[in-house]
Scaffold this motif. Structure first.
Motif, PDB file in Angstrom:
ATOM      1  N   MET A  84      11.794   0.834  10.345  1.00 61.10           N
ATOM      2  CA  MET A  84      12.049   1.330   8.997  1.00 61.10           C
ATOM      3  C   MET A  84      11.498   0.371   7.944  1.00 61.10           C
ATOM      4  SD  MET A  84      13.330   4.242   9.519  1.00 61.10           S
ATOM      5  CE  MET A  84      13.765   4.678   7.842  1.00 61.10           C
ATOM      6  N   ASP A  85      11.616  -0.938   8.189  1.00 62.40           N
ATOM      7  CA  ASP A  85      11.046  -1.908   7.250  1.00 62.40           C
ATOM      8  C   ASP A  85       9.543  -1.711   7.118  1.00 62.40           C
ATOM      9  OD1 ASP A  85      13.505  -2.997   6.763  1.00 62.40           O
ATOM     10  OD2 ASP A  85      13.150  -4.865   7.865  1.00 62.40           O
ATOM     11  N   CYS A  86       8.871  -1.517   8.244  1.00 59.46           N
ATOM     12  CA  CYS A  86       7.424  -1.306   8.226  1.00 59.46           C
ATOM     13  C   CYS A  86       7.074  -0.016   7.488  1.00 59.46           C
ATOM     14  CB  CYS A  86       6.911  -1.264   9.663  1.00 59.46           C
ATOM     15  SG  CYS A  86       5.113  -1.173   9.818  1.00 59.46           S
ATOM     16  N   LEU A  87       7.796   1.052   7.792  1.00 58.08           N
ATOM     17  CA  LEU A  87       7.554   2.345   7.158  1.00 58.08           C
ATOM     18  C   LEU A  87       7.677   2.265   5.647  1.00 58.08           C
ATOM     19  CD1 LEU A  87       7.389   5.554   7.460  1.00 58.08           C
ATOM     20  CD2 LEU A  87       9.892   5.472   7.378  1.00 58.08           C
ATOM     21  N   MET A  88       8.722   1.598   5.165  1.00 61.88           N
ATOM     22  CA  MET A  88       9.066   1.601   3.743  1.00 61.88           C
ATOM     23  C   MET A  88       8.528   0.400   2.968  1.00 61.88           C
ATOM     24  SD  MET A  88      10.616   4.417   3.350  1.00 61.88           S
ATOM     25  CE  MET A  88      11.553   5.657   4.241  1.00 61.88           C
ATOM     26  N   GLN A  89       7.739  -0.464   3.611  1.00 64.58           N
ATOM     27  CA  GLN A  89       7.235  -1.642   2.910  1.00 64.58           C
ATOM     28  C   GLN A  89       6.469  -1.291   1.634  1.00 64.58           C
ATOM     29  OE1 GLN A  89       7.909  -4.930   3.742  1.00 64.58           O
ATOM     30  NE2 GLN A  89       7.006  -5.329   1.732  1.00 64.58           N
ATOM     31  N   PRO A  90       5.639  -0.246   1.626  1.00 62.45           N
ATOM     32  CA  PRO A  90       4.947   0.081   0.374  1.00 62.45           C
ATOM     33  C   PRO A  90       5.892   0.404  -0.789  1.00 62.45           C
ATOM     34  CG  PRO A  90       3.868   1.159   2.221  1.00 62.45           C
ATOM     35  CD  PRO A  90       5.163   0.602   2.743  1.00 62.45           C
ATOM     36  N   VAL A  91       7.050   0.968  -0.498  1.00 63.90           N
ATOM     37  CA  VAL A  91       8.015   1.274  -1.558  1.00 63.90           C
ATOM     38  C   VAL A  91       8.647  -0.014  -2.077  1.00 63.90           C
ATOM     39  CG1 VAL A  91      10.061   2.594  -2.176  1.00 63.90           C
ATOM     40  CG2 VAL A  91       8.463   3.506  -0.482  1.00 63.90           C
ATOM     41  N   LEU A  92       8.982  -0.926  -1.173  1.00 57.38           N
ATOM     42  CA  LEU A  92       9.529  -2.209  -1.602  1.00 57.38           C
ATOM     43  C   LEU A  92       8.510  -2.976  -2.437  1.00 57.38           C
ATOM     44  CD1 LEU A  92      11.681  -4.349  -1.673  1.00 57.38           C
ATOM     45  CD2 LEU A  92      10.992  -5.070   0.632  1.00 57.38           C
ATOM     46  N   ASP A  93       7.248  -2.949  -2.026  1.00 59.86           N
ATOM     47  CA  ASP A  93       6.200  -3.606  -2.814  1.00 59.86           C
ATOM     48  C   ASP A  93       6.154  -3.033  -4.226  1.00 59.86           C
ATOM     49  OD1 ASP A  93       5.512  -5.111  -0.590  1.00 59.86           O
ATOM     50  OD2 ASP A  93       3.812  -3.847  -0.032  1.00 59.86           O
ATOM     51  N   LEU A  94       6.295  -1.726  -4.329  1.00 59.12           N
ATOM     52  CA  LEU A  94       6.259  -1.050  -5.634  1.00 59.12           C
ATOM     53  C   LEU A  94       7.424  -1.494  -6.508  1.00 59.12           C
ATOM     54  CD1 LEU A  94       4.655   1.177  -7.180  1.00 59.12           C
ATOM     55  CD2 LEU A  94       6.241   2.836  -6.169  1.00 59.12           C
ATOM     56  N   VAL A  95       8.613  -1.578  -5.936  1.00 59.65           N
ATOM     57  CA  VAL A  95       9.789  -2.013  -6.690  1.00 59.65           C
ATOM     58  C   VAL A  95       9.604  -3.425  -7.217  1.00 59.65           C
ATOM     59  CG1 VAL A  95      12.237  -2.583  -6.533  1.00 59.65           C
ATOM     60  CG2 VAL A  95      11.391  -0.503  -5.465  1.00 59.65           C
ATOM     61  N   LEU A  96       9.195  -4.329  -6.346  1.00 56.54           N
ATOM     62  CA  LEU A  96       9.094  -5.735  -6.738  1.00 56.54           C
ATOM     63  C   LEU A  96       7.958  -5.966  -7.728  1.00 56.54           C
ATOM     64  CD1 LEU A  96       9.861  -7.415  -3.309  1.00 56.54           C
ATOM     65  CD2 LEU A  96      11.376  -7.154  -5.277  1.00 56.54           C
ATOM     66  N   GLU A  97       6.883  -5.198  -7.602  1.00 58.70           N
ATOM     67  CA  GLU A  97       5.797  -5.304  -8.581  1.00 58.70           C
ATOM     68  C   GLU A  97       6.270  -4.851  -9.957  1.00 58.70           C
ATOM     69  OE1 GLU A  97       1.361  -3.390  -9.455  1.00 58.70           O
ATOM     70  OE2 GLU A  97       2.319  -3.081  -7.509  1.00 58.70           O
ATOM     71  N   ALA A  98       7.040  -3.765  -9.998  1.00 56.70           N
ATOM     72  CA  ALA A  98       7.522  -3.252 -11.284  1.00 56.70           C
ATOM     73  C   ALA A  98       8.608  -4.141 -11.878  1.00 56.70           C
ATOM     74  CB  ALA A  98       8.048  -1.822 -11.108  1.00 56.70           C
TER      75      ALA A  98
END
Length: 280
Positions: A25-39
């Motif tokens: 699940m961490d691998c699957l959702m990593q792009p979403v976490l990247d988006l949150v932290l970038e914003a």
């Protein structure tokens, strides 16, 4: 769903599945976490509240960004998920975890400089009350950065498994997507006024198209969908046999094949980033 019902669901049903499947699940959702932290643009020294932190991936990455002088507090309602988060964060002294419901937890006033959440805010039974309560824990001017699912039809990670399971097993009961659940925040025109009613300012929402990145083959992703999400719900609802489970997995794999690429499986997703502030 009452607070007790939510705790039981996340601790005894969904939580154990997430824990077992944590690395996938961490691998699957990593792009979403990247988006949150970038914003979110967290700064060294920030005190951060991570709502719905689950098994701790977002707390871990945020803690690196705020550094030794900052602190990240992860909050979740599920013991099962927090147990794994505690183990993952044992060597990160600038983190802590709280088992609580953010809708009614007694936050220390002004304790946090920023609030982040990856898919952790769509399950409150009273969104206005929940954000009003969380705002009390924020310092004046603190920013909120929230990732939620965009419109359901634009998220094949949900829609394709649901459709495949329906074709094999039959229809599921209709769901009101405005109720607490994965797509409760899919309509910004409905949600943004709620955040404003909670006393937040500068409320905005941007929708991002990105690709989820499941690990492994198309069949691996299909099997994952049979353990969590709408296909899993259908399999449980129909008390499916092993043979029916295999049929559903194969049907999902056929649908996901369109998203396979030389770089691996890339499943399109529509993600909302809601941003707001506590008034200064």
């Amino acid at each position: 769903m009452t607070n007790d019902d939510k705790e039981i669901f996340w601790s005894q049903s969904a939580g154990p599945a997430w824990v077992f499947l944590q690395s996938q699940m961490d691998c699957l959702m990593q792009p979403v976490l990247d988006l949150v932290l970038e914003a979110a643009v967290l700064r060294p020294g920030d005190r951060v509240l991570d709502v719905g932190c689950g098994t701790g991936a977002s707390v871990l990455e945020a803690s690196v960004r705020v550094g030794d002088g900052g602190h990240v507090t992860g909050l979740d309602i599920a013991d099962t998920m927090l147990d794994l988060a505690r183990a993952r964060l044992a060597d990160h002294p600038n983190t802590s975890l709280i088992k609580a419901d953010a809708q009614n937890h007694a936050f220390e006033p002004g304790a946090y400089d920023a609030l982040i959440s990856r898919f952790g805010v769509m399950f409150f039974d009273d969104t206005v009350a929940a954000f009003g309560n969380m705002a009390r824990g924020l310092a004046p001017g603190a920013a909120l950065t929230l990732a939620t699912w965009g419109p359901a039809p634009d998220n094949p990670w949900f829609m394709e498994p649901a459709s495949a399971a329906r074709d094999v097993l039959g229809p599921m009961p209709k769901v009101d997507r405005t109720l607490p659940g994965p797509f409760a925040f899919e309509d910004p025109a409905r949600i943004m006024p709620m955040l404003e009613q909670a006393g937040l300012v500068d409320v905005q929402c941007a929708t991002h198209a990105l690709a989820l990145t499941p690990r492994g083959s198309v069949k691996d992703a299909a099997d994952l969908c049979c353990r969590i999400g709408p296909a899993d719900s259908a399999l449980q609802y129909y008390e499916a046999s092993d043979a029916e489970r295999a049929m559903v997995s194969d049907a999902i794999a056929l649908r996901f094949a369109q998203f396979d690429s030389a770089d691996g499986l890339r499943i399109p997703a529509s993600i909302h980033i809601y941003e707001a502030r506590k008034s200064a």
